[in-house]
Design an enzyme around this catalytic site. Structure first.
Site, mmCIF file in Angstrom:
data_model
loop_
_atom_site.group_PDB
_atom_site.id
_atom_site.type_symbol
_atom_site.label_atom_id
_atom_site.label_comp_id
_atom_site.label_asym_id
_atom_site.label_seq_id
_atom_site.Cartn_x
_atom_site.Cartn_y
_atom_site.Cartn_z
ATOM 1 N N SER A 9 0.862 -1.195 0.000
ATOM 2 C CA SER A 9 0.000 0.000 0.000
ATOM 3 C C SER A 9 0.890 1.234 0.000
ATOM 4 O O SER A 9 1.679 1.442 0.926
ATOM 5 C CB SER A 9 -0.877 0.007 1.250
ATOM 6 O OG SER A 9 -1.333 1.331 1.474
ATOM 7 N N ASP A 36 -4.598 3.664 -2.026
ATOM 8 C CA ASP A 36 -5.654 4.016 -1.073
ATOM 9 C C ASP A 36 -6.170 5.436 -1.288
ATOM 10 O O ASP A 36 -5.432 6.402 -1.107
ATOM 11 C CB ASP A 36 -5.118 3.888 0.356
ATOM 12 C CG ASP A 36 -4.975 2.442 0.781
ATOM 13 O OD1 ASP A 36 -5.965 1.689 0.662
ATOM 14 O OD2 ASP A 36 -3.873 2.052 1.213
ATOM 15 N N HIS A 68 -8.279 1.275 -4.146
ATOM 16 C CA HIS A 68 -9.193 1.026 -3.028
ATOM 17 C C HIS A 68 -9.865 2.347 -2.687
ATOM 18 O O HIS A 68 -9.251 3.232 -2.087
ATOM 19 C CB HIS A 68 -8.383 0.463 -1.849
ATOM 20 C CG HIS A 68 -9.166 0.317 -0.587
ATOM 21 N ND1 HIS A 68 -8.572 0.088 0.640
ATOM 22 C CD2 HIS A 68 -10.515 0.350 -0.348
ATOM 23 C CE1 HIS A 68 -9.516 0.004 1.575
ATOM 24 N NE2 HIS A 68 -10.688 0.163 1.006
ATOM 25 N N GLY A 144 -8.882 4.087 6.998
ATOM 26 C CA GLY A 144 -8.555 5.487 7.229
ATOM 27 C C GLY A 144 -7.086 5.748 7.504
ATOM 28 O O GLY A 144 -6.582 6.810 7.198
ATOM 29 N N PHE A 145 -6.403 4.743 8.055
ATOM 30 C CA PHE A 145 -5.018 4.990 8.452
ATOM 31 C C PHE A 145 -4.155 3.748 8.272
ATOM 32 O O PHE A 145 -4.639 2.628 8.443
ATOM 33 C CB PHE A 145 -4.955 5.423 9.924
ATOM 34 C CG PHE A 145 -5.776 6.651 10.183
ATOM 35 C CD1 PHE A 145 -5.260 7.913 9.932
ATOM 36 C CD2 PHE A 145 -7.089 6.542 10.627
ATOM 37 C CE1 PHE A 145 -6.038 9.054 10.135
ATOM 38 C CE2 PHE A 145 -7.875 7.667 10.835
ATOM 39 C CZ PHE A 145 -7.340 8.934 10.591
ATOM 40 N N GLY A 147 -0.789 1.489 9.474
ATOM 41 C CA GLY A 147 -0.089 1.202 10.726
ATOM 42 C C GLY A 147 -0.971 0.788 11.890
ATOM 43 O O GLY A 147 -0.558 0.874 13.046
ATOM 44 N N GLY A 178 -4.850 -4.414 5.950
ATOM 45 C CA GLY A 178 -4.763 -3.759 7.250
ATOM 46 C C GLY A 178 -4.012 -4.578 8.285
ATOM 47 O O GLY A 178 -4.428 -5.681 8.632
ATOM 48 N N GLY A 179 -2.883 -4.055 8.727
ATOM 49 C CA GLY A 179 -2.134 -4.702 9.801
ATOM 50 C C GLY A 179 -1.472 -6.008 9.425
ATOM 51 O O GLY A 179 -1.135 -6.811 10.303
ATOM 52 N N GLY A 199 1.200 -2.226 3.998
ATOM 53 C CA GLY A 199 1.702 -0.863 3.870
ATOM 54 C C GLY A 199 2.940 -0.663 4.707
ATOM 55 O O GLY A 199 4.074 -0.739 4.218
ATOM 56 N N SER A 200 2.727 -0.470 6.007
ATOM 57 C CA SER A 200 3.868 -0.177 6.873
ATOM 58 C C SER A 200 4.847 -1.349 6.945
ATOM 59 O O SER A 200 6.056 -1.139 7.073
ATOM 60 C CB SER A 200 3.392 0.226 8.263
ATOM 61 O OG SER A 200 2.290 -0.533 8.661
HETATM 62 C C1 DX5 Z 1 -6.335 1.542 5.495
HETATM 63 C C2 DX5 Z 1 -5.834 1.233 4.106
HETATM 64 C C3 DX5 Z 1 -4.736 0.231 4.068
HETATM 65 C C4 DX5 Z 1 -3.516 0.631 4.821
HETATM 66 C C5 DX5 Z 1 -2.705 -0.565 5.122
HETATM 67 O O1 DX5 Z 1 -7.482 2.297 5.393
HETATM 68 O O2 DX5 Z 1 -6.875 0.749 3.301
HETATM 69 O O3 DX5 Z 1 -4.408 -0.119 2.737
HETATM 70 O O4 DX5 Z 1 -2.727 1.564 4.154
HETATM 71 O O5 DX5 Z 1 -1.605 -0.177 5.884
HETATM 72 P P1 DX5 Z 1 -0.959 -1.170 6.924
HETATM 73 O O6 DX5 Z 1 -0.460 -2.338 6.148
HETATM 74 O O7 DX5 Z 1 0.130 -0.342 7.518
HETATM 75 O O8 DX5 Z 1 -2.027 -1.536 7.898
HETATM 76 ZN ZN ZN Z 2 -6.433 -0.177 1.302
#
Ligand code: DX5
Ligand code: ZN
Length: 229
Positions: A9, A36, A68, A144-145, A147, A178-179, A199-200
């Protein structure tokens, strides 16, 4: 089951050098770019739109772009993302007044439609829509976020959707978002996901000065998936 795909992501990429960062993860073995889109309305955050998608294509990124949409309403922006080079376009059913119409709109614009379900959102709309989706995306955090911590009840939901897909006999990707990290990706693969957003875990891996940091984390994620198969 479809081939496993790793989709970093770009929410966690370095936006000041996005093209290079995306190039680097693809060169390190990532399969797809997870993109995203947040509107400060459907979710309490604001990110990137079609111009940035187009910029990645113009920069030379050829990998599939997995858009997304965390926006409401949905339909107006779909042709813009299609023209900007999106491959998949997924949206949250509660953000569209007419889910079937939105799915069809994505397909009519030459992209592959997906439906996204938040951790506490039931799968009701799949009942009559499963035949018209190319991807089902389960959120394992509240959108929304980046990490955030993986919500473990999603594993059970993954198993449920895997059974629905297998029963349908359709070629539908099952994506988790997510996560996701090195510790839980094996269990996620075992529960039935074939498409892994991270993502992270990817962009935050290792030390900035290490040129092999993406190769290393993507390799480890892939190994963990393979061991779960
Ligand atoms: C959250 C996003 C995800 C997010 C994943 O709303 O849809 O794609 O960036 O990030 P991590 O992998 O860090 O949870
Ligand atoms: Zn996403």
């Amino acid at each position: 089951m479809k081939q496993d795909l790793i989709a970093p992501s770009i929410l966690s990429a370095d936006f000041a050098k996005l093209g290079e960062d995306v190039e680097a993860v693809i060169a390190s073995g990532a399969d797809m770019v997870h993109f995203d889109v947040m509107d400060n309305h459907y979710v309490p955050n604001l990110t990137i739109g079609p111009m940035v998608c187009q910029a990645l294509r113009s920069h030379g990124i050829q990998a599939p772009i997995d858009v997304h949409l965390m926006v409401k309403p949905v339909d107006r922006i779909i042709p813009d993302f299609a023209n900007a080079g999106a491959t998949y376009i997924s949206f949250h059913p509660e953000a569209s007044a007419h889910v079937d119409r939105t799915l069809q709109l994505i397909r009519d614009n030459g992209c592959q439609p997906g439906l996204v379900f938040n951790p506490a959102t039931p799968l009701d709309s799949l009942r009559y829509a499963i035949h018209n989706v190319d991807m089902i995306l389960l959120m394992s955090v509240n959108p929304g976020f980046a990490g955030q911590k993986f919500i473990s009840t999603t594993l059970e939901k993954l198993m449920q959707v895997r059974a629905m897909i297998d029963e349908s006999g359709l070629e539908i990707r099952l994506e988790i978002d997510g996560g996701v990290n090195l510790e839980n990706i094996g269990a996620i693969a075992q529960a039935g996901a074939d498409t892994f957003v991270a993502g992270s875990a990817v962009f935050g891996a290792g030390n900035d000065s290490d040129p092999n940091r993406y190769d290393s984390v993507i390799g480890q994620l892939r190994t963990a998936i393979a061991q779960a198969r």
